[in-house]
Design a protein around this motif. Structure first.
Motif, PDB file in Angstrom:
ATOM      1  N   GLU A  95       2.093 -10.071  -4.704  1.00 51.81           N
ATOM      2  CA  GLU A  95       2.335  -8.637  -4.586  1.00 51.81           C
ATOM      3  C   GLU A  95       1.002  -7.889  -4.723  1.00 51.81           C
ATOM      4  N   LYS A  96       0.932  -6.733  -4.089  1.00 51.22           N
ATOM      5  CA  LYS A  96      -0.311  -5.938  -4.213  1.00 51.22           C
ATOM      6  C   LYS A  96      -0.347  -5.324  -5.611  1.00 51.22           C
ATOM      7  N   PRO A  97      -1.568  -5.087  -6.115  1.00 54.92           N
ATOM      8  CA  PRO A  97      -2.851  -5.468  -5.553  1.00 54.92           C
ATOM      9  C   PRO A  97      -3.106  -6.949  -5.768  1.00 54.92           C
ATOM     10  N   PHE A 124       1.527  -6.559   1.410  1.00 56.12           N
ATOM     11  CA  PHE A 124       1.462  -5.263   2.094  1.00 56.12           C
ATOM     12  C   PHE A 124       2.545  -5.258   3.163  1.00 56.12           C
ATOM     13  N   MET A 125       3.767  -4.931   2.744  1.00 63.37           N
ATOM     14  CA  MET A 125       4.941  -5.109   3.584  1.00 63.37           C
ATOM     15  C   MET A 125       5.038  -4.090   4.720  1.00 63.37           C
ATOM     16  N   ARG A 126       4.240  -3.012   4.696  1.00 64.08           N
ATOM     17  CA  ARG A 126       4.392  -2.028   5.770  1.00 64.08           C
ATOM     18  C   ARG A 126       4.021  -2.616   7.133  1.00 64.08           C
ATOM     19  N   VAL A 153       1.116  10.699   4.899  1.00 64.48           N
ATOM     20  CA  VAL A 153       1.799  11.290   3.746  1.00 64.48           C
ATOM     21  C   VAL A 153       2.488  10.167   2.993  1.00 64.48           C
ATOM     22  N   HIS A 154       2.288  10.150   1.687  1.00 68.97           N
ATOM     23  CA  HIS A 154       2.941   9.123   0.858  1.00 68.97           C
ATOM     24  C   HIS A 154       3.471   9.805  -0.385  1.00 68.97           C
ATOM     25  N   ARG A 155       4.756  10.217  -0.312  1.00 70.82           N
ATOM     26  CA  ARG A 155       5.365  10.963  -1.418  1.00 70.82           C
ATOM     27  C   ARG A 155       6.428  10.109  -2.100  1.00 70.82           C
ATOM     28  N   ASN A 156       6.319   9.980  -3.384  1.00 71.56           N
ATOM     29  CA  ASN A 156       7.363   9.356  -4.182  1.00 71.56           C
ATOM     30  C   ASN A 156       8.219  10.461  -4.783  1.00 71.56           C
ATOM     31  N   ALA A 157       9.493  10.193  -4.950  1.00 74.68           N
ATOM     32  CA  ALA A 157      10.340  11.173  -5.653  1.00 74.68           C
ATOM     33  C   ALA A 157       9.934  11.231  -7.120  1.00 74.68           C
ATOM     34  N   SER A 162       4.272   5.665 -17.175  1.00 72.84           N
ATOM     35  CA  SER A 162       3.061   4.873 -17.489  1.00 72.84           C
ATOM     36  C   SER A 162       1.984   5.020 -16.415  1.00 72.84           C
ATOM     37  N   PHE A 163       2.352   5.635 -15.304  1.00 73.65           N
ATOM     38  CA  PHE A 163       1.409   5.777 -14.192  1.00 73.65           C
ATOM     39  C   PHE A 163       0.205   6.605 -14.634  1.00 73.65           C
ATOM     40  N   ASP A 164      -1.010   6.078 -14.331  1.00 73.34           N
ATOM     41  CA  ASP A 164      -2.196   6.870 -14.641  1.00 73.34           C
ATOM     42  C   ASP A 164      -2.969   7.134 -13.346  1.00 73.34           C
ATOM     43  N   THR A 170      -4.480   2.607  -6.948  1.00 73.92           N
ATOM     44  CA  THR A 170      -4.420   1.148  -6.743  1.00 73.92           C
ATOM     45  C   THR A 170      -3.000   0.640  -6.504  1.00 73.92           C
ATOM     46  N   ASP A 171      -2.005   1.431  -6.882  1.00 73.02           N
ATOM     47  CA  ASP A 171      -0.623   0.960  -6.714  1.00 73.02           C
ATOM     48  C   ASP A 171       0.134   1.725  -5.641  1.00 73.02           C
ATOM     49  N   SER A 172      -0.393   2.905  -5.279  1.00 75.01           N
ATOM     50  CA  SER A 172       0.328   3.713  -4.302  1.00 75.01           C
ATOM     51  C   SER A 172      -0.498   3.928  -3.029  1.00 75.01           C
ATOM     52  N   VAL A 173      -1.631   4.602  -3.169  1.00 76.98           N
ATOM     53  CA  VAL A 173      -2.460   4.871  -1.974  1.00 76.98           C
ATOM     54  C   VAL A 173      -2.928   3.564  -1.317  1.00 76.98           C
ATOM     55  N   VAL A 174      -2.922   2.492  -2.068  1.00 82.42           N
ATOM     56  CA  VAL A 174      -3.381   1.194  -1.545  1.00 82.42           C
ATOM     57  C   VAL A 174      -2.595   0.794  -0.290  1.00 82.42           C
ATOM     58  N   HIS A 175      -1.359   1.260  -0.179  1.00 80.53           N
ATOM     59  CA  HIS A 175      -0.574   0.937   1.026  1.00 80.53           C
ATOM     60  C   HIS A 175      -1.186   1.581   2.272  1.00 80.53           C
ATOM     61  N   GLU A 176      -1.634   2.822   2.121  1.00 85.40           N
ATOM     62  CA  GLU A 176      -2.275   3.455   3.296  1.00 85.40           C
ATOM     63  C   GLU A 176      -3.600   2.763   3.592  1.00 85.40           C
ATOM     64  N   GLY A 233      12.347  13.240  -2.632  1.00 84.97           N
ATOM     65  CA  GLY A 233      12.631  11.990  -1.914  1.00 84.97           C
ATOM     66  C   GLY A 233      11.385  11.143  -1.756  1.00 84.97           C
ATOM     67  N   TYR A 234      11.620   9.966  -1.125  1.00 87.65           N
ATOM     68  CA  TYR A 234      10.513   9.048  -0.847  1.00 87.65           C
ATOM     69  C   TYR A 234      10.159   9.223   0.623  1.00 87.65           C
ATOM     70  N   ASP A 235       9.029   9.877   0.866  1.00 83.75           N
ATOM     71  CA  ASP A 235       8.721  10.356   2.219  1.00 83.75           C
ATOM     72  C   ASP A 235       7.360   9.813   2.649  1.00 83.75           C
ATOM     73  N   GLY A 258      13.785   6.042  -2.486  1.00 80.91           N
ATOM     74  CA  GLY A 258      12.859   5.051  -3.057  1.00 80.91           C
ATOM     75  C   GLY A 258      12.302   4.114  -2.004  1.00 80.91           C
ATOM     76  N   PHE A 259      11.210   3.420  -2.356  1.00 84.39           N
ATOM     77  CA  PHE A 259      10.553   2.526  -1.395  1.00 84.39           C
ATOM     78  C   PHE A 259      11.414   1.308  -1.092  1.00 84.39           C
ATOM     79  N   GLU A 260      12.254   0.897  -2.091  1.00 83.63           N
ATOM     80  CA  GLU A 260      13.102  -0.283  -1.848  1.00 83.63           C
ATOM     81  C   GLU A 260      14.067  -0.008  -0.691  1.00 83.63           C
ATOM     82  N   ALA A 266      11.582  -4.251   5.927  1.00 84.41           N
ATOM     83  CA  ALA A 266      10.204  -4.747   5.955  1.00 84.41           C
ATOM     84  C   ALA A 266      10.013  -5.839   4.904  1.00 84.41           C
ATOM     85  N   TYR A 267      10.591  -5.643   3.722  1.00 84.19           N
ATOM     86  CA  TYR A 267      10.485  -6.677   2.677  1.00 84.19           C
ATOM     87  C   TYR A 267      11.168  -7.967   3.138  1.00 84.19           C
ATOM     88  N   ARG A 268      12.336  -7.834   3.810  1.00 84.50           N
ATOM     89  CA  ARG A 268      13.030  -9.042   4.309  1.00 84.50           C
ATOM     90  C   ARG A 268      12.155  -9.751   5.343  1.00 84.50           C
TER      91      ARG A 268
HETATM   92  C1  ISE Z   1       5.141   0.957  -5.630  1.00 80.36           C
HETATM   93  O1  ISE Z   1       4.627  -0.127  -6.378  1.00 80.36           O
HETATM   94  C2  ISE Z   1       5.112   0.623  -4.187  1.00 80.36           C
HETATM   95  O2  ISE Z   1       4.577  -0.376  -3.749  1.00 80.36           O
HETATM   96  C3  ISE Z   1       5.606   1.687  -3.315  1.00 80.36           C
HETATM   97  O3  ISE Z   1       5.524   1.277  -1.952  1.00 80.36           O
HETATM   98  C4  ISE Z   1       4.783   2.940  -3.537  1.00 80.36           C
HETATM   99  O4  ISE Z   1       5.297   3.988  -2.757  1.00 80.36           O
HETATM  100  C5  ISE Z   1       4.841   3.345  -4.997  1.00 80.36           C
HETATM  101  O5  ISE Z   1       4.048   4.494  -5.201  1.00 80.36           O
HETATM  102  C6  ISE Z   1       4.326   2.211  -5.856  1.00 80.36           C
HETATM  103  O6  ISE Z   1       4.413   2.586  -7.216  1.00 80.36           O
END
Ligand code: ISE
Length: 319
Positions: A95-97, A124-126, A153-157, A162-164, A170-176, A233-235, A258-260, A266-268
């Protein structure tokens, strides 16, 4: 063809997602074990899908009835667990990272290269999302000419308290970071992180929302809006502006929460490709490059300055 016997390390949210998919949604996969340092957490998840629970990830890796491993434990454990898989000659989907630093990720690149085999995939499932794959196909077909700009755009609801500030990158923008490298087929060379008025809902110490500007080797400029507590929402959006037109990711209606949900298929598809043995996803180099870019983003968020990405191109297998 015999099933690939798989094990999952980490019984948290991401580990549970992979366990449930491997247990029932992935052809050619036989899930045999779940490991977590909290044995009871592993046991509860293992009972749900009828496999054995192990209290030690290294014991799972060493198990003779495990052919391939998913590492979904905390990022601090990734390097050592992935390298243990490499030493055991077993394929690993991490899993990332990939690791908590570019230097640690580079060590994994070198350790994999020493095996002479492609054994590492990074989650990196996207890259497996149908919308992103169609976007890449049309871009590669030259439908809009050369890409000039990307608007992401990467918006979480919501995100855990614990997010800092570092995790925001490293956990969110890393997908872009990864999906831009993949869409454009080139490296990111410099970054700038800018933040304005924070939402009152921002996690303590986190500048939310923030904008990350990425520059690529060919000069494409990418702006990424990261909004962790957008509430509604998760947008996730992506528009590519080319010389003769634009291409955009379809936006699901209604917007999921949510991202799930947003990336369920994509995860499948990521797991199905991994089990099939076709290394079509992000590899160790991609994990290293993403780590190098996010490290530059973290530095830029601290200084407000344009920051160049420190990437050792010489470490790339095959040059
Ligand atoms: C989460 O770990 C993910 O990988 C999601 O795709 C991302 O949107 C979220 O911000 C992360 O916390």
């Amino acid at each position: 063809m015999t099933d690939v016997r798989t094990g999952v390390i980490g019984a948290g949210a991401m580990g549970s997602l992979h366990v449930r998919l491997l247990a029932s949604d992935v052809m050619g996969a036989e899930l045999v074990a779940v490991a977590d340092i909290e044995l009871e957490r592993a046991a509860q998840l293992a009972r749900e899908v009828g496999v054995r629970a192990i209290g030690d990830g290294y014991e799972l890796i060493a198990s003779p009835d495990v052919d391939a491993v998913v590492v979904a434990s905390s990022p601090e454990t990734h390097e050592d667990l992935v390298r243990a898989c490499l030493e055991a000659g077993k394929r690993v989907l991490c899993e990332k990272p990939l690791a908590t630093s570019a230097e640690a990720s580079r060590r994994i690149v070198e350790a994999e290269a020493a095996t002479g085999r492609r054994l590492v995939d990074v989650g990196f499932m996207r890259r497996y999302d149908a919308g992103y794959r169609d976007l890449k196909r049309r871009l590669d077909d030259g439908e809009i000419g050369d890409p000039l700009l990307l608007h992401c755009v990467h918006r979480n609801a919501d995100i855990p308290p614990s997010f800092d500030q570092r995790l925001a990158i490293t956990d969110s923008v890393v997908h872009e970071v990864d999906v831009v490298r993949w869409l454009l087929g080139e490296e990111i060379t410099a970054v700038i992180v800018v933040a304005g008025r924070p939402t009152r809902h921002a996690p303590s110490g986190v500048r939310d929302p923030q904008v990350v500007l990425l520059e690529t080797a060919s000069g494409v400029v990418v702006d990424v809006e990261s909004f962790l507590r957008a509430r509604y929402g998760y947008d996730v959006r992506c528009e590519v502006v080319g010389e003769t037109g634009t291409l955009a990711l379809p936006v699901p209606e209604p917007i999921p929460m949510g991202f799930e949900d947003r990336f369920a298929q994509a995860y499948r598809d990521e797991l199905q490709a991994w089990v099939s043995g076709a290394p079509t996803g992000a590899g160790a180099w991609d994990g290293y490059a993403a780590s190098a870019v996010t490290e530059a983003c973290v530095r830029s968020a601290q200084t407000g300055l344009r920051t160049e990405v420190q990437l050792e191109a010489g470490a790339r297998p095959g040059g």
